[in-house]
Design a protein around this motif. Structure first.
Motif, PDB file in Angstrom:
ATOM      1  N   ILE A  72      16.077  27.195  16.584  1.00  0.00           N
ATOM      2  CA  ILE A  72      15.128  28.287  16.764  1.00  0.00           C
ATOM      3  C   ILE A  72      14.745  28.853  15.404  1.00  0.00           C
ATOM      4  O   ILE A  72      15.561  28.875  14.475  1.00  0.00           O
ATOM      5  CB  ILE A  72      15.737  29.394  17.660  1.00  0.00           C
ATOM      6  N   PHE A  74      13.078  32.440  13.985  1.00  0.00           N
ATOM      7  CA  PHE A  74      12.776  33.792  14.441  1.00  0.00           C
ATOM      8  C   PHE A  74      12.797  34.757  13.271  1.00  0.00           C
ATOM      9  O   PHE A  74      13.321  34.450  12.189  1.00  0.00           O
ATOM     10  CB  PHE A  74      13.789  34.234  15.501  1.00  0.00           C
ATOM     11  N   VAL A  92      10.347  35.445  18.202  1.00  0.00           N
ATOM     12  CA  VAL A  92      10.604  34.008  18.252  1.00  0.00           C
ATOM     13  C   VAL A  92       9.335  33.269  17.827  1.00  0.00           C
ATOM     14  O   VAL A  92       8.259  33.483  18.397  1.00  0.00           O
ATOM     15  CB  VAL A  92      11.032  33.567  19.663  1.00  0.00           C
ATOM     16  N   PHE A  95      10.918  26.732  18.622  1.00  0.00           N
ATOM     17  CA  PHE A  95      12.241  26.202  18.926  1.00  0.00           C
ATOM     18  C   PHE A  95      12.386  24.836  18.265  1.00  0.00           C
ATOM     19  O   PHE A  95      12.095  23.803  18.865  1.00  0.00           O
ATOM     20  CB  PHE A  95      12.449  26.094  20.440  1.00  0.00           C
ATOM     21  N   SER A 103       3.857  33.340  19.131  1.00  0.00           N
ATOM     22  CA  SER A 103       5.194  33.910  18.998  1.00  0.00           C
ATOM     23  C   SER A 103       5.393  34.958  20.081  1.00  0.00           C
ATOM     24  O   SER A 103       4.430  35.456  20.671  1.00  0.00           O
ATOM     25  CB  SER A 103       5.366  34.536  17.611  1.00  0.00           C
ATOM     26  N   ALA A 111      16.339  35.311  23.457  1.00  0.00           N
ATOM     27  CA  ALA A 111      16.058  34.333  22.403  1.00  0.00           C
ATOM     28  C   ALA A 111      17.124  33.250  22.370  1.00  0.00           C
ATOM     29  O   ALA A 111      16.819  32.055  22.270  1.00  0.00           O
ATOM     30  CB  ALA A 111      15.970  35.039  21.052  1.00  0.00           C
ATOM     31  N   ALA A 115      16.678  29.258  23.323  1.00  0.00           N
ATOM     32  CA  ALA A 115      16.953  28.211  22.337  1.00  0.00           C
ATOM     33  C   ALA A 115      17.903  27.168  22.911  1.00  0.00           C
ATOM     34  O   ALA A 115      17.712  25.955  22.719  1.00  0.00           O
ATOM     35  CB  ALA A 115      17.545  28.824  21.076  1.00  0.00           C
TER      36      ALA A 115
END
Length: 232
Positions: A72, A74, A92, A95, A103, A111, A115
């Motif tokens: 991921i 972020f 986020v 991935f 996003s 999150a 992921a």
């Protein structure tokens, strides 16, 4: 009387501690081992994910591990106040190799669960069933300060705490795009991969709601953190 998943898990933890057996268990079956973003979605893993909702520091530590492993990407965001406050949310971005239509703002548990779902299940399923890598997840949002179904007297939606993501479709490396609205009832590999992507999401979220739940979810998967294993 039916026993809930949480009660069963609690009894299991007590038994394991009492007999000292937890030391010999793999991490995904050991309730006392720290959660890893690579742990398969056993009942114990899901218990740990649920517990992280009340431990922001621990949740962020595991989420950063997922980031270091490329699961991921972020950005950490500041907490907000107001009608629908957020406690240390993250934005986020993608991935790993799987892009997003845009996003989205998420709580740490959302999150992290997302992921793990994409890395452990969604991407492998796409390759296995559809024969093409998953390249993009399309969604219609996560955070929205509102009640369930926008009803004035209803309780707050999971979206009001950035604890839910509404997924509307998927794109693949072979150029194909499948939407929940059209793909859910399709035959062949397109329908099969769509239904498999939903069914496997149930292993990572507190609740997964799709087209079979009600008309309001005919065009998206609601992937939320409340509850424990609700899959409809």
């Amino acid at each position: 009387m039916a026993t809930t998943g949480g009660t069963i898990t609690g009894l299991l933890l007590t038994a394991l501690a009492g007999y000292g057996l937890y030391e010999y268990l793999p991490a995904q079956y050991n309730p006392f081992a720290p959660l890893s973003p690579n742990d398969p979605p056993t009942m114990i893993t899901r218990y740990k994910l649920r517990h992280l909702a009340s431990d922001q520091t621990a949740c962020m530590a595991v989420l950063r591990q997922a980031g270091e492993q490329g699961m991921i990407q972020f950005r950490e965001q500041s907490s907000t106040e107001g009608t629908c406050p957020l406690d240390s949310p993250v934005r986020v971005l993608r991935f790993g190799d799987v892009q997003l239509s845009s996003s989205f703002l998420a709580s740490c548990p959302l999150a992290l669960s997302s992921a793990m779902y994409v890395h452990q299940r969604a991407a492998p399923i796409a390759q296995q069933i559809f024969g093409s890598p998953l390249t993009r997840i399309e969604h219609v949002g996560s955070y929205a300060c509102r009640n369930i179904y926008h009803r004035e007297q209803a309780r707050r939606s999971e979206h009001a705490t950035a604890d839910a993501l509404d997924v509307s479709g998927f794109r693949f490396a072979n150029g194909q795009r499948i939407t929940v609205h059209k793909g859910w009832n399709e035959s062949g590999a397109r329908g099969e991969v769509m239904r498999a992507l939903f069914n496997q999401s149930c292993n990572f979220y507190g609740n997964s709601l799709g087209p079979n739940y009600n008309a309001a979810h005919a065009d998206h998967f609601h992937l939320g953190m409340r509850g424990f294993g609700l899959c409809r």
